[in-house]
Design an enzyme around this catalytic site. Structure first.
Site, PDB file in Angstrom:
ATOM      1  N   ARG A 101       0.859  -1.184   0.000  1.00 58.09           N
ATOM      2  CA  ARG A 101       0.000   0.000   0.000  1.00 58.09           C
ATOM      3  C   ARG A 101       0.892   1.231   0.000  1.00 58.09           C
ATOM      4  NH1 ARG A 101       2.328   2.082   3.671  1.00 58.09           N
ATOM      5  NH2 ARG A 101       0.737   3.680   3.725  1.00 58.09           N
ATOM      6  N   GLY A 102       0.243   2.403  -0.128  1.00 62.23           N
ATOM      7  CA  GLY A 102       1.012   3.624  -0.331  1.00 62.23           C
ATOM      8  C   GLY A 102       1.087   3.858  -1.839  1.00 62.23           C
ATOM      9  N   ALA A 103       0.813   5.096  -2.258  1.00 61.54           N
ATOM     10  CA  ALA A 103       0.601   5.366  -3.683  1.00 61.54           C
ATOM     11  C   ALA A 103       1.741   4.884  -4.601  1.00 61.54           C
ATOM     12  CB  ALA A 103       0.321   6.859  -3.867  1.00 61.54           C
ATOM     13  N   GLN A 119      -2.058   2.517   9.985  1.00 60.76           N
ATOM     14  CA  GLN A 119      -0.770   2.582   9.263  1.00 60.76           C
ATOM     15  C   GLN A 119       0.261   3.390  10.052  1.00 60.76           C
ATOM     16  OE1 GLN A 119      -3.771   3.000   7.895  1.00 60.76           O
ATOM     17  NE2 GLN A 119      -3.860   2.432   5.750  1.00 60.76           N
ATOM     18  N   ASP A 156      -1.956  10.796  -2.266  1.00 58.31           N
ATOM     19  CA  ASP A 156      -2.390   9.756  -3.203  1.00 58.31           C
ATOM     20  C   ASP A 156      -2.738  10.321  -4.573  1.00 58.31           C
ATOM     21  OD1 ASP A 156      -2.933   8.485  -0.413  1.00 58.31           O
ATOM     22  OD2 ASP A 156      -2.862   6.866  -1.893  1.00 58.31           O
ATOM     23  N   LYS A 165      -4.694  10.004   3.010  1.00 58.54           N
ATOM     24  CA  LYS A 165      -5.407   9.158   3.977  1.00 58.54           C
ATOM     25  C   LYS A 165      -6.453   9.927   4.771  1.00 58.54           C
ATOM     26  CE  LYS A 165      -5.214   5.699   4.431  1.00 58.54           C
ATOM     27  NZ  LYS A 165      -6.245   4.810   3.803  1.00 58.54           N
TER      28      LYS A 165
END
Ligand code: MRU
Length: 356
Positions: free
Chosen positions: A57-59, A206, A247, A258
């Site tokens: 995860r994470g752009a 997260q 993002d 987020k």
């Protein structure tokens, strides 16, 4: 369980082997911080699933994972003797449905699609090699962009600063080193005494599970707080700047990140604290005039009612669970990119810095 690397560098997501018989390997972030495990993905659907459930995860990291995932679609076509371009296209189309908000996913798959079309005259094996090279280039360029973001951003962190961050925009969210956390790592490496306040980031934590873990393993002083403590921590004068990732950034600078980021930006404004967004050029979506058209992912209500396996809300309760929000450009002091710092945040300054 795989051994956690002793060195600071994390290979969040990578490719092991040749194009014709290799596979995607990634750190399973759902297991952190208690277990450091790498998993192997040998087909497109396991990469799709890994993105969907936030193993990766994470752009920028999901863009890299998707690029390598598309190679698996081509590999399948090669081994089945099927049409290579069609296999790559089908994989790309499927991976685009994994998560909607981070534009890096679509940006990376656009690069893969373009590469496949440009190289479509090659023999299937050579075409697949070419597409894998492009995926490697996406990962390599991201690594370089993160280092550059760190260098530009560190200048904005005064010695002795308290820095608040939200979610995880660290090495785990990128090829390595991160965006928001790159700013902090870089300031720390320069010998500045920074102290981080990490929002835990409900509902999937997260901040608690990933950001706190990353900062601790690099020796950066960090204090974990619940999301609803940020106002108090600011009021106590403990925070001199906020830095978060992104993002998707619209042409006017409105920034999707987020859920909870918008609230943090409002709090920063109320306390006269600079609010910085750190992101590579791959996170900008200049096709959107402003943030109103950013697709916001809606996630499973059980993340809120039964997070991490324990029921914490009554059966049948109605839930709203958007995974992202949009911070208006007017609340953002500056955007830190690999090309330099964008300030003030508006379309003219963004286009000038990105050269578009
Ligand atoms: O749902 P997630 O964990 O993928 O959300 C991640 C974020 O919001 C990050 O801040 C963003 O992707 C930037 S990562 C460098």
């Amino acid at each position: 369980m795989s051994a956690e690397p002793a060195e600071a560098t994390l290979e969040t997501v990578g490719w092991v082997g040749n194009a014709s018989d290799g596979f995607v390997q990634l750190i399973d972030q759902t297991r952190l911080p208690t277990e450091f495990t790498r998993i192997e993905c040998h087909d497109v659907s396991s990469v799709w699933e890994a993105i969907r459930v936030l193993r990766v995860r994470g752009a920028p990291a999901i863009g890299i994972a998707a690029a390598y995932g598309a190679v698996l679609g081509g590999q399948r076509a090669l081994n089945d003797g099927a049409d290579m371009l069609a296999g790559l296209r089908a994989a790309s189309a499927h991976l685009r449905t994994s998560r909607p908000t981070a534009v890096n996913l679509f940006w990376a798959l656009d690069r893969i699609d373009r590469t496949a079309v440009d190289a479509s005259g090659l023999a299937p094996g050579a075409l697949l090699d070419r597409v894998l090279s492009e995926a490697h280039a996406i990962a390599r360029e991201d690594r370089a962009m993160c280092r550059s973001i760190g260098r530009f951003g560190a200048d904005l962190a005064p010695h002795g600063a308290g820095v608040l961050t939200h979610c995880n925009a660290g090495g785990l969210a990128t090829a390595d080193y991160g965006t928001a956390l790159a700013v902090i790592f870089s300031a720390h490496e320069q010998g500045k005494a920074v102290h981080v306040y990490a929002d835990e980031t409900r509902p999937l934590l997260q901040g608690a599970r990933l950001t706190a873990w990353e900062l601790q393993r690099r020796g950066v002083p960090v204090t974990l707080i619940c999301d609803n403590m940020a106002a108090q921590v600011m009021k106590e004068g403990k925070v001199q700047l906020v830095v978060v990732g992104a993002d998707r950034i619209a042409a006017n600078g409105d920034t999707a990140n987020k859920i909870g980021t918008y609230g943090v930006a409002l709090l920063a404004r109320a306390h006269d604290i600079p609010f910085y967004v750190a992101a590579p050029s791959s996170t900008f979506d200049l096709s959107l005039a402003d943030g109103s058209a950013v697709p916001i992912e809606q996630r499973d209500p059980r993340e809120i009612t039964a997070g991490f396996g324990r029921q914490t809300a009554p059966e049948g309760i109605e839930v709203y669970n958007p995974a992202f929000d949009v911070t208006p450009a007017s609340l953002i002091t500056a955007i830190i990119t690999e090309r330099g710092v964008i300030h003030p945040v508006n379309e003219t300054a963004i286009r000038a810095k990105l050269g578009t």
